[in-house]
Write a protein that holds these residues in place. Structure first.
Motif, mmCIF file in Angstrom:
data_model
loop_
_atom_site.group_PDB
_atom_site.id
_atom_site.type_symbol
_atom_site.label_atom_id
_atom_site.label_comp_id
_atom_site.label_asym_id
_atom_site.label_seq_id
_atom_site.Cartn_x
_atom_site.Cartn_y
_atom_site.Cartn_z
ATOM 1 N N GLY A 70 -7.262 -11.750 -0.433
ATOM 2 C CA GLY A 70 -7.687 -12.062 -1.794
ATOM 3 C C GLY A 70 -8.114 -10.815 -2.559
ATOM 4 O O GLY A 70 -7.735 -10.616 -3.722
ATOM 5 N N LEU A 71 -8.927 -9.981 -1.892
ATOM 6 C CA LEU A 71 -9.359 -8.744 -2.540
ATOM 7 C C LEU A 71 -8.186 -7.802 -2.790
ATOM 8 O O LEU A 71 -8.112 -7.132 -3.833
ATOM 9 C CB LEU A 71 -10.416 -8.054 -1.670
ATOM 10 C CG LEU A 71 -11.752 -8.790 -1.536
ATOM 11 C CD1 LEU A 71 -12.647 -8.081 -0.548
ATOM 12 C CD2 LEU A 71 -12.443 -8.902 -2.892
ATOM 13 N N PHE A 72 -7.249 -7.751 -1.826
ATOM 14 C CA PHE A 72 -6.075 -6.888 -2.003
ATOM 15 C C PHE A 72 -5.226 -7.386 -3.167
ATOM 16 O O PHE A 72 -4.697 -6.582 -3.959
ATOM 17 C CB PHE A 72 -5.254 -6.875 -0.716
ATOM 18 C CG PHE A 72 -4.176 -5.824 -0.684
ATOM 19 C CD1 PHE A 72 -4.443 -4.547 -0.220
ATOM 20 C CD2 PHE A 72 -2.898 -6.110 -1.127
ATOM 21 C CE1 PHE A 72 -3.454 -3.576 -0.208
ATOM 22 C CE2 PHE A 72 -1.905 -5.153 -1.118
ATOM 23 C CZ PHE A 72 -2.188 -3.880 -0.656
ATOM 24 N N ARG A 73 -5.114 -8.721 -3.263
ATOM 25 C CA ARG A 73 -4.351 -9.296 -4.384
ATOM 26 C C ARG A 73 -5.017 -8.949 -5.707
ATOM 27 O O ARG A 73 -4.338 -8.597 -6.691
ATOM 28 C CB ARG A 73 -4.273 -10.819 -4.205
ATOM 29 C CG ARG A 73 -3.371 -11.488 -5.237
ATOM 30 C CD ARG A 73 -1.924 -11.124 -4.985
ATOM 31 N NE ARG A 73 -1.055 -11.822 -5.913
ATOM 32 C CZ ARG A 73 -0.728 -11.379 -7.130
ATOM 33 N NH1 ARG A 73 -1.221 -10.226 -7.561
ATOM 34 N NH2 ARG A 73 0.080 -12.066 -7.897
ATOM 35 N N GLN A 74 -6.338 -9.030 -5.774
ATOM 36 C CA GLN A 74 -7.050 -8.638 -6.983
ATOM 37 C C GLN A 74 -6.843 -7.157 -7.288
ATOM 38 O O GLN A 74 -6.679 -6.754 -8.445
ATOM 39 C CB GLN A 74 -8.540 -8.941 -6.823
ATOM 40 C CG GLN A 74 -8.860 -10.423 -6.739
ATOM 41 C CD GLN A 74 -10.338 -10.665 -6.503
ATOM 42 O OE1 GLN A 74 -11.164 -9.773 -6.705
ATOM 43 N NE2 GLN A 74 -10.680 -11.867 -6.077
ATOM 44 N N MET A 75 -6.864 -6.346 -6.232
ATOM 45 C CA MET A 75 -6.688 -4.911 -6.421
ATOM 46 C C MET A 75 -5.316 -4.605 -7.008
ATOM 47 O O MET A 75 -5.183 -3.780 -7.933
ATOM 48 C CB MET A 75 -6.850 -4.190 -5.084
ATOM 49 C CG MET A 75 -6.750 -2.669 -5.192
ATOM 50 S SD MET A 75 -6.632 -1.864 -3.586
ATOM 51 C CE MET A 75 -4.974 -2.321 -3.101
ATOM 52 N N THR A 76 -4.269 -5.288 -6.491
ATOM 53 C CA THR A 76 -2.925 -5.041 -7.044
ATOM 54 C C THR A 76 -2.844 -5.461 -8.501
ATOM 55 O O THR A 76 -2.185 -4.797 -9.312
ATOM 56 C CB THR A 76 -1.874 -5.793 -6.219
ATOM 57 O OG1 THR A 76 -2.188 -7.197 -6.182
ATOM 58 C CG2 THR A 76 -1.808 -5.253 -4.800
ATOM 59 N N THR B 201 0.829 -1.207 0.000
ATOM 60 C CA THR B 201 0.000 0.000 0.000
ATOM 61 C C THR B 201 0.863 1.257 0.000
ATOM 62 O O THR B 201 0.565 2.238 -0.699
ATOM 63 C CB THR B 201 -0.926 -0.001 1.219
ATOM 64 O OG1 THR B 201 -1.724 -1.187 1.201
ATOM 65 C CG2 THR B 201 -1.837 1.212 1.221
ATOM 66 N N HIS B 202 1.945 1.218 0.787
ATOM 67 C CA HIS B 202 2.854 2.371 0.823
ATOM 68 C C HIS B 202 3.461 2.627 -0.553
ATOM 69 O O HIS B 202 3.562 3.779 -1.015
ATOM 70 C CB HIS B 202 3.952 2.106 1.851
ATOM 71 C CG HIS B 202 4.938 3.238 1.987
ATOM 72 N ND1 HIS B 202 6.083 3.313 1.226
ATOM 73 C CD2 HIS B 202 4.934 4.348 2.779
ATOM 74 C CE1 HIS B 202 6.754 4.403 1.551
ATOM 75 N NE2 HIS B 202 6.077 5.049 2.486
ATOM 76 N N LYS B 203 3.852 1.545 -1.228
ATOM 77 C CA LYS B 203 4.442 1.722 -2.569
ATOM 78 C C LYS B 203 3.413 2.216 -3.564
ATOM 79 O O LYS B 203 3.720 3.053 -4.433
ATOM 80 C CB LYS B 203 5.044 0.394 -3.044
ATOM 81 C CG LYS B 203 6.282 -0.021 -2.257
ATOM 82 C CD LYS B 203 6.901 -1.281 -2.825
ATOM 83 C CE LYS B 203 8.174 -1.639 -2.072
ATOM 84 N NZ LYS B 203 8.822 -2.848 -2.624
#
Length: 524
Positions: free
Chosen positions: A290-296, A254-256
């Motif tokens: 899982g959602l964060f992985r999809q978001m990336t 998230t920071h990156k």
């Protein structure tokens, strides 16, 4: 200070404070309970000894004393064993010689005794006066210092209830000669019927009992402390493994992303692999990972698309500038103005004119029977949105939180991973309900085949729509039943999300399974 601590330390500090407060309150409650229990135990012992003494007195009065009645006047020495008080006192003295009973005492504390050893001290005299002042008082108990030791006492009033007692204690002339010879005629006389003359008192040691309960209390508190230490260690370990470790790579990524540094080093690959492991879990953090992985993935794809678009726009802009320079040099400013005007006219002819939303909604089969008020209510739940031809409305594997109704135009539903077109939908149909009902990402990509007007409803509005119009829920159910192939291809995804607990119903009666799912999520 507390806000600057890490999550694990915050949990430890909070739990430690809760434990200390709990230990303090528990200590107070347990100490009070232990004190009451110890006092009750000591009181029970004292009461038992008092009953034993009464039994000795009754035995002496009823069985022993009649045997010596005729010998009291003839004997030169007074037979003390025939006196109930003396027999009880002597029996208790034998008990005191046994191990553990040295500090136990019994005494018929009398204000005017025949035997000087029964003379009441100041404390015992006060007990006698309390019994005399309150004839209904049957027993007194409490703690009293005797010879530097804190003893528990139980006292009962001792009154003259039998005429035989007055023979020895009314007047010296009626008393046996052996009694006068042994104790004299100055003490132990003047007693009257029903008069309280003494306080029958038993003293029991309490220190050993209280020490025992205090040791048990300390042991219990030590066990509680040990249990808390183990629980704290387990919570800290589980918190670190189950929560903190999965969150750390999310925080770094998230920071990156926020600092536009995503995709610049190889450390991201390791963080993404860790997220993939977390995403396999079925708990809340697994779903978040899982959602964060999809978001990336979406961000990465969109960033690449954005770069390509920027390059394309730069190329087109350069070409447009060159063309504009040529037009300007060849035809002058009048030709440029004319070109802009013709472009505006062309755009106005191509763009569709705004349409009546009420009329469009009434053309959709599920809403054809709606009254104007219901149509107005429906409009409040959503909004109208327009798309150009070949424009993507929603993408496969993206989070789905919107329900779409096609007012005009047509769309194509296809699956990228399968390289397969599922169906074409036209005005009056709807899509997007599958993700809302199953709580999973989009199962397919939807794009327009021509300029299309949609009516969009978010998840909250969709829930309200189904509750207010159950017939729409039935329509949605039957349309989902038409998607058997799509649902079958998504069985593994449904199973991983824990949605196929009843696979038999899913296979043989999908409508019942869909109805049950709608009822679980939306209460319809």
């Amino acid at each position: 200070m507390f806000k600057k601590l890490r999550l694990g330390l915050k949990f430890i500090v909070v739990l430690a404070i809760v434990f200390l407060c709990g230990m303090f309150l528990s200590g107070l409650l347990l100490s009070s309970a232990a004190h009451r229990q110890a006092e009750q135990q000591v009181s029970t012992q004292a009461t038992m000894l008092m009953e034993m003494v009464d039994a000795v007195r009754s035995y002496t009065n009823n069985q022993v004393q009649p045997l010596f009645k005729d010998r009291l006047n003839d004997s030169s020495a007074f037979i003390r064993e025939s006196v109930p008080s003396y027999a009880a006192r002597q029996s208790f003295e034998y008990l005191r010689k046994r191990p553990g009973f040295k500090d136990y005492f019994y005494k018929d504390a009398t204000l005017n005794p025949t035997n000087p050893r029964d003379l009441a001290n100041a404390f015992e005299a006060d007990l006698v006066q309390k019994f005399r002042q309150n004839p209904d008082l049957k027993e007194l108990s409490g703690f009293h210092q005797v010879a530097g030791k804190n003893l528990f006492y139980v006292a009962r009033p001792l009154a003259i209830k039998q005429q035989s007692c007055l023979q020895c204690h009314s007047t010296p002339s009626r008393a046996p000669k052996s009694q006068i010879a042994t104790y004299g005629s100055e003490h132990g006389f003047g007693w009257q019927m029903n008069q309280i003359v003494a306080a029958q008192t038993v003293y029991v040691t309490a220190e050993e009992v209280f020490q025992s309960y205090n040791q048990q209390l300390l042991l219990m508190m030590g066990v509680f402390a040990a249990i808390f230490a183990v629980v704290l260690l387990l919570i800290n370990t589980l918190l670190n493994r189950m929560v903190i470790q999965p969150i750390v790579p999310m925080a770094r990524l998230t920071h990156k992303i926020t600092h536009d540094q995503y995709g610049t080093d190889e450390a991201e690959a390791a963080d993404l692999r860790r997220l993939d492991k977390v995403a396999r879990r079925s708990d809340e953090l697994g779903q978040l990972a899982g959602l964060f992985r999809q978001m990336t993935s979406v961000i990465s794809d969109r960033e690449q698309s954005m770069k390509q678009l920027v390059e394309k726009l730069r190329y087109e802009t350069d070409n447009a500038k060159k063309a504009m320079a040529v037009v300007t040099r060849s035809n002058g400013n009048a030709n440029v103005t004319d070109l802009i005007a013709r472009s505006r006219r062309s755009r106005l002819q191509i763009d569709p004119q705004p349409q009546n939303l009420h009329a469009l909604l009434l053309s959709v089969p599920p809403f054809q029977s709606f009254s104007p008020d219901k149509i107005e209510r429906l409009i409040q739940l959503g909004y109208q949105i327009e798309f150009a031809s070949q424009e993507v409305i929603c993408r496969e594997d993206e989070p789905g939180n919107t329900f779409y109704i096609i007012l005009s135009g047509s769309v194509e539903v296809y699956v990228n991973t399968l390289q397969k077109s599922l169906r074409t939908q036209t005005a009056g149909s709807f899509f997007g309900e599958l993700s809302l009902l199953l709580g999973i990402p989009r199962t397919a990509t939807v794009r327009t085949l021509e300029p299309t007007v949609l009516f969009a409803v978010n998840q909250t509005g969709f829930q309200t729509l189904l509750r207010e119009h159950p017939e729409l829920a039935e329509t949605v159910t039957h349309q989902l039943n038409d998607y058997k192939v799509e649902l079958a291809e998504r069985q593994e995804s449904l199973r991983s999300h824990g949605l196929l607990k009843d696979e038999n119903t899913f296979k043989h009666n999908p409508i019942a399974w869909i109805r049950d799912r709608i009822n679980q999520i939306f209460g319809v």
